[in-house]
Design a protein around this motif. Structure first.
Motif, PDB file in Angstrom:
ATOM      1  N   ASP A 184       6.700   5.245   6.905  1.00 26.54           N
ATOM      2  CA  ASP A 184       5.979   4.068   7.405  1.00 26.54           C
ATOM      3  C   ASP A 184       6.633   2.771   6.949  1.00 26.54           C
ATOM      4  OD1 ASP A 184       3.996   5.168   9.012  1.00 26.54           O
ATOM      5  OD2 ASP A 184       2.642   5.526   7.331  1.00 26.54           O
ATOM      6  N   ILE A 185       7.140   2.747   5.716  1.00 25.02           N
ATOM      7  CA  ILE A 185       7.854   1.562   5.224  1.00 25.02           C
ATOM      8  C   ILE A 185       9.106   1.314   6.069  1.00 25.02           C
ATOM      9  CG2 ILE A 185       9.220   0.647   3.299  1.00 25.02           C
ATOM     10  CD1 ILE A 185       7.251   2.060   1.411  1.00 25.02           C
ATOM     11  N   CYS A 186       9.891   2.374   6.281  1.00 23.08           N
ATOM     12  CA  CYS A 186      11.128   2.256   7.056  1.00 23.08           C
ATOM     13  C   CYS A 186      10.838   1.913   8.517  1.00 23.08           C
ATOM     14  CB  CYS A 186      11.932   3.547   6.973  1.00 23.08           C
ATOM     15  SG  CYS A 186      12.491   3.965   5.317  1.00 23.08           S
ATOM     16  N   TYR A 187       9.822   2.559   9.074  1.00 25.38           N
ATOM     17  CA  TYR A 187       9.436   2.355  10.472  1.00 25.38           C
ATOM     18  C   TYR A 187       9.083   0.895  10.734  1.00 25.38           C
ATOM     19  CZ  TYR A 187       6.800   3.442  14.801  1.00 25.38           C
ATOM     20  OH  TYR A 187       6.339   3.496  16.095  1.00 25.38           O
ATOM     21  N   SER A 188       8.236   0.335   9.875  1.00 26.57           N
ATOM     22  CA  SER A 188       7.836  -1.060  10.024  1.00 26.57           C
ATOM     23  C   SER A 188       9.007  -2.005   9.738  1.00 26.57           C
ATOM     24  CB  SER A 188       6.674  -1.362   9.078  1.00 26.57           C
ATOM     25  OG  SER A 188       6.184  -2.660   9.271  1.00 26.57           O
ATOM     26  N   TRP A 238       0.820  -1.215   0.000  1.00 26.70           N
ATOM     27  CA  TRP A 238       0.000   0.000   0.000  1.00 26.70           C
ATOM     28  C   TRP A 238       0.851   1.261   0.000  1.00 26.70           C
ATOM     29  CZ3 TRP A 238      -4.784   1.071  -1.213  1.00 26.70           C
ATOM     30  CH2 TRP A 238      -5.739   0.061  -1.176  1.00 26.70           C
ATOM     31  N   ASN A 239       1.894   1.279   0.811  1.00 23.04           N
ATOM     32  CA  ASN A 239       2.719   2.486   0.888  1.00 23.04           C
ATOM     33  C   ASN A 239       3.524   2.702  -0.382  1.00 23.04           C
ATOM     34  OD1 ASN A 239       2.522   3.878   3.641  1.00 23.04           O
ATOM     35  ND2 ASN A 239       2.743   1.739   4.251  1.00 23.04           N
ATOM     36  N   LEU A 240       4.054   1.626  -0.975  1.00 24.66           N
ATOM     37  CA  LEU A 240       4.770   1.762  -2.248  1.00 24.66           C
ATOM     38  C   LEU A 240       3.821   2.192  -3.357  1.00 24.66           C
ATOM     39  CD1 LEU A 240       7.165  -1.331  -2.117  1.00 24.66           C
ATOM     40  CD2 LEU A 240       7.834   1.085  -2.054  1.00 24.66           C
ATOM     41  N   ALA A 241       2.608   1.644  -3.339  1.00 25.45           N
ATOM     42  CA  ALA A 241       1.617   2.029  -4.346  1.00 25.45           C
ATOM     43  C   ALA A 241       1.240   3.499  -4.208  1.00 25.45           C
ATOM     44  CB  ALA A 241       0.370   1.151  -4.209  1.00 25.45           C
ATOM     45  N   LEU A 242       1.122   3.957  -2.966  1.00 20.65           N
ATOM     46  CA  LEU A 242       0.783   5.364  -2.732  1.00 20.65           C
ATOM     47  C   LEU A 242       1.886   6.284  -3.247  1.00 20.65           C
ATOM     48  CD1 LEU A 242      -1.420   7.135  -1.479  1.00 20.65           C
ATOM     49  CD2 LEU A 242      -0.212   6.973   0.703  1.00 20.65           C
ATOM     50  N   ILE A 243       3.142   5.932  -2.971  1.00 18.60           N
ATOM     51  CA  ILE A 243       4.271   6.720  -3.469  1.00 18.60           C
ATOM     52  C   ILE A 243       4.281   6.730  -5.000  1.00 18.60           C
ATOM     53  CG2 ILE A 243       6.800   6.832  -3.603  1.00 18.60           C
ATOM     54  CD1 ILE A 243       6.861   5.643  -0.765  1.00 18.60           C
ATOM     55  N   TYR A 244       4.028   5.564  -5.597  1.00 18.28           N
ATOM     56  CA  TYR A 244       4.015   5.448  -7.064  1.00 18.28           C
ATOM     57  C   TYR A 244       2.925   6.324  -7.674  1.00 18.28           C
ATOM     58  CZ  TYR A 244       3.306   3.349 -11.674  1.00 18.28           C
ATOM     59  OH  TYR A 244       3.141   3.159 -13.020  1.00 18.28           O
ATOM     60  N   LEU A 245       1.729   6.283  -7.082  1.00 15.68           N
ATOM     61  CA  LEU A 245       0.613   7.073  -7.601  1.00 15.68           C
ATOM     62  C   LEU A 245       0.898   8.570  -7.507  1.00 15.68           C
ATOM     63  CD1 LEU A 245      -2.468   5.152  -6.134  1.00 15.68           C
ATOM     64  CD2 LEU A 245      -1.755   5.244  -8.532  1.00 15.68           C
ATOM     65  N   ILE A 246       1.446   8.991  -6.374  1.00 15.89           N
ATOM     66  CA  ILE A 246       1.718  10.413  -6.157  1.00 15.89           C
ATOM     67  C   ILE A 246       2.815  10.904  -7.095  1.00 15.89           C
ATOM     68  CG2 ILE A 246       2.606  12.101  -4.492  1.00 15.89           C
ATOM     69  CD1 ILE A 246       1.152  10.459  -2.298  1.00 15.89           C
ATOM     70  N   ARG A 247       3.860  10.108  -7.239  1.00 19.43           N
ATOM     71  CA  ARG A 247       4.957  10.524  -8.119  1.00 19.43           C
ATOM     72  C   ARG A 247       4.555  10.473  -9.590  1.00 19.43           C
ATOM     73  NH1 ARG A 247       9.761  10.444  -5.025  1.00 19.43           N
ATOM     74  NH2 ARG A 247       9.062  11.208  -2.982  1.00 19.43           N
ATOM     75  N   GLY A 248       3.628   9.577  -9.942  1.00 17.83           N
ATOM     76  CA  GLY A 248       3.300   9.373 -11.343  1.00 17.83           C
ATOM     77  C   GLY A 248       2.190  10.245 -11.888  1.00 17.83           C
ATOM     78  N   ILE A 265      -0.310   0.322  12.566  1.00 15.74           N
ATOM     79  CA  ILE A 265      -0.479   1.726  12.162  1.00 15.74           C
ATOM     80  C   ILE A 265       0.171   2.021  10.811  1.00 15.74           C
ATOM     81  CG2 ILE A 265       0.174   4.096  12.724  1.00 15.74           C
ATOM     82  CD1 ILE A 265      -0.482   3.560  15.603  1.00 15.74           C
ATOM     83  N   PRO A 266       1.425   1.556  10.542  1.00 14.00           N
ATOM     84  CA  PRO A 266       1.993   1.797   9.204  1.00 14.00           C
ATOM     85  C   PRO A 266       1.178   1.164   8.082  1.00 14.00           C
ATOM     86  CG  PRO A 266       3.724   1.204  10.747  1.00 14.00           C
ATOM     87  CD  PRO A 266       2.430   0.968  11.455  1.00 14.00           C
ATOM     88  N   MET A 267       0.440   0.080   8.389  1.00 14.28           N
ATOM     89  CA  MET A 267      -0.428  -0.523   7.379  1.00 14.28           C
ATOM     90  C   MET A 267      -1.703   0.299   7.187  1.00 14.28           C
ATOM     91  SD  MET A 267      -2.417  -4.210   7.449  1.00 14.28           S
ATOM     92  CE  MET A 267      -3.487  -3.654   8.786  1.00 14.28           C
ATOM     93  N   LEU A 268      -2.239   0.847   8.284  1.00 13.60           N
ATOM     94  CA  LEU A 268      -3.498   1.577   8.226  1.00 13.60           C
ATOM     95  C   LEU A 268      -3.362   2.964   7.601  1.00 13.60           C
ATOM     96  CD1 LEU A 268      -5.119   0.774  11.705  1.00 13.60           C
ATOM     97  CD2 LEU A 268      -5.697  -0.216   9.483  1.00 13.60           C
ATOM     98  N   ASN A 269      -2.223   3.621   7.806  1.00 17.62           N
ATOM     99  CA  ASN A 269      -2.074   5.007   7.350  1.00 17.62           C
ATOM    100  C   ASN A 269      -2.416   5.214   5.876  1.00 17.62           C
ATOM    101  OD1 ASN A 269      -1.446   5.928   9.884  1.00 17.62           O
ATOM    102  ND2 ASN A 269       0.752   6.115   9.519  1.00 17.62           N
ATOM    103  N   PRO A 270      -1.829   4.432   4.939  1.00 16.19           N
ATOM    104  CA  PRO A 270      -2.186   4.662   3.532  1.00 16.19           C
ATOM    105  C   PRO A 270      -3.653   4.355   3.240  1.00 16.19           C
ATOM    106  CG  PRO A 270      -0.859   2.679   3.752  1.00 16.19           C
ATOM    107  CD  PRO A 270      -0.805   3.381   5.073  1.00 16.19           C
ATOM    108  N   LEU A 271      -4.230   3.392   3.974  1.00 18.57           N
ATOM    109  CA  LEU A 271      -5.646   3.077   3.767  1.00 18.57           C
ATOM    110  C   LEU A 271      -6.526   4.235   4.236  1.00 18.57           C
ATOM    111  CD1 LEU A 271      -5.703  -0.629   5.024  1.00 18.57           C
ATOM    112  CD2 LEU A 271      -5.615   0.175   2.673  1.00 18.57           C
TER     113      LEU A 271
END
Length: 318
Positions: A76-80, A47-57, A288-294
């Motif tokens: 969140d990726i690094c934290y988890s 989810w977090n990688l997808a969010l970064i991809y969508l925002i950058r793209g 929490i790192p899983m829930l944030n992007p959702l």
């Protein structure tokens, strides 16, 4: 002997490594816990990688709010990842060990990412305040340079605070036992193993959390006070709900992070219960790192449109 020597050279401790108990007190749940935690971690990454991809793209998402959101997803990726890979591999090990310096490094990066996230959430609150209270001046107030400095300041403040905490803890004397009743090197279970007087370390930890958390909370409270005042001046009910809607996701994330952090790190040592705290730790280090992007994506029209745009491109290609 090498590990022992390096540990002694750094802080004089006779402990060269620590042993995690993990979830060994529930052997019947090991398989279920492994599958659950692995699933949570994979969803977090996806989810977090997808969010970064969508925002950058998508150029429509190249705004200050989404710039901060992409950085939040990275954190969140690094934290988890400071906790999950080691915890997951430990399910297959009889002795769940970590070196003294490895424990210090894990603590430093985990706490650093957590504090950086709290400061970044504060910057995001200011961004919402600027967008709602001064829409005509928003692009000038939140310029690219300002956004970059705010993110850099979040990282600098978070990791400097983490370094202070790590030094105050891991310069203590550890002479044994070396068994940590946890699944990673968190503050309460590590402090409990020290042979030194931990009063100064506890004071330092309290001050760091109080200063970083207190300042962040004060800025958050001030920003949202101005936001509420600005929203109440909007004449149409639809306009007010739309303005509040842009802040709802952020408020949810802030409540989850600050609530669990205050519970874990601003309590008297006598109130610690390591069995209960492990459950709370799973929530703030993995869930929490899983829930944030959702939370940020499910009700966000722009992100949904960017996702549909990507999916339509995939359909054309295939």
């Amino acid at each position: 002997m090498g590990n022992l020597s390096s540990s002694k050279a750094w802080n004089g401790s006779s402990v060269a490594l620590f042993i995690f108990l993990g979830f060994a007190d529930h052997p019947e749940l090991q398989a279920g816990l492994f599958v659950t935690f692995l699933g949570i971690y994979l969803v977090t990454l996806a989810w977090n990688l997808a969010l970064i991809y969508l925002i950058r793209g998508d150029t429509r998402l190249h705004t200050p709010m989404y710039f901060f959101l992409s950085n939040l997803a990275f954190i969140d990726i690094c934290y988890s990842s400071c906790v999950a890979p080691k915890m997951l591999t430990d399910f297959f090990r009889e002795r769940k060990t970590i070196s003294f310096l490895g424990c210090a490094a894990q603590f430093f990066f985990f706490v650093g990412m957590g504090l950086t996230e709290s400061i970044l959430l504060t910057a995001m609150a200011y961004d919402r305040y600027a967008a709602i209270s001064s829409p005509l001046l928003y692009t000038a107030i939140m310029s690219q340079g300002v956004c970059l400095r705010m993110v850099a300041g979040a990282y600098a403040g978070g990791f400097l605070s983490s370094l202070i905490q790590a030094i105050s803890i891991f310069r203590l004397h550890f002479c044994g036992p070396n068994i940590i009743n946890h699944f990673f090197c968190d503050l309460p279970p590590v402090l409990a193993l020290s042979c030194s007087n931990t009063f100064l370390s506890q004071v330092v930890n309290f001050l760091v959390v109080a200063v970083v958390g207190g300042m962040s909370f004060l800025i958050l409270l001030t920003s949202y006070s101005y936001i509420v005042a600005a929203v109440l001046k909007i004449r149409s009910a639809e306009g007010r709900w739309k303005a509040f809607g842009t802040c709802a996701s952020h408020l949810t994330v802030v409540t989850l992070l600050f609530g669990t952090a205050l519970f874990m790190y601003l309590r008297p040592r006598a109130s610690y219960s390591f069995s209960r705290d492990k459950v709370v730790s799973v929530f703030y280090s993995l869930v929490i790192p899983m829930l944030n992007p959702l939370i940020y994506s499910l009700r966000n029209k722009e992100i949904k449109e960017a996702l549909w745009k990507v999916m339509e491109k995939k359909k054309v290609l295939f």
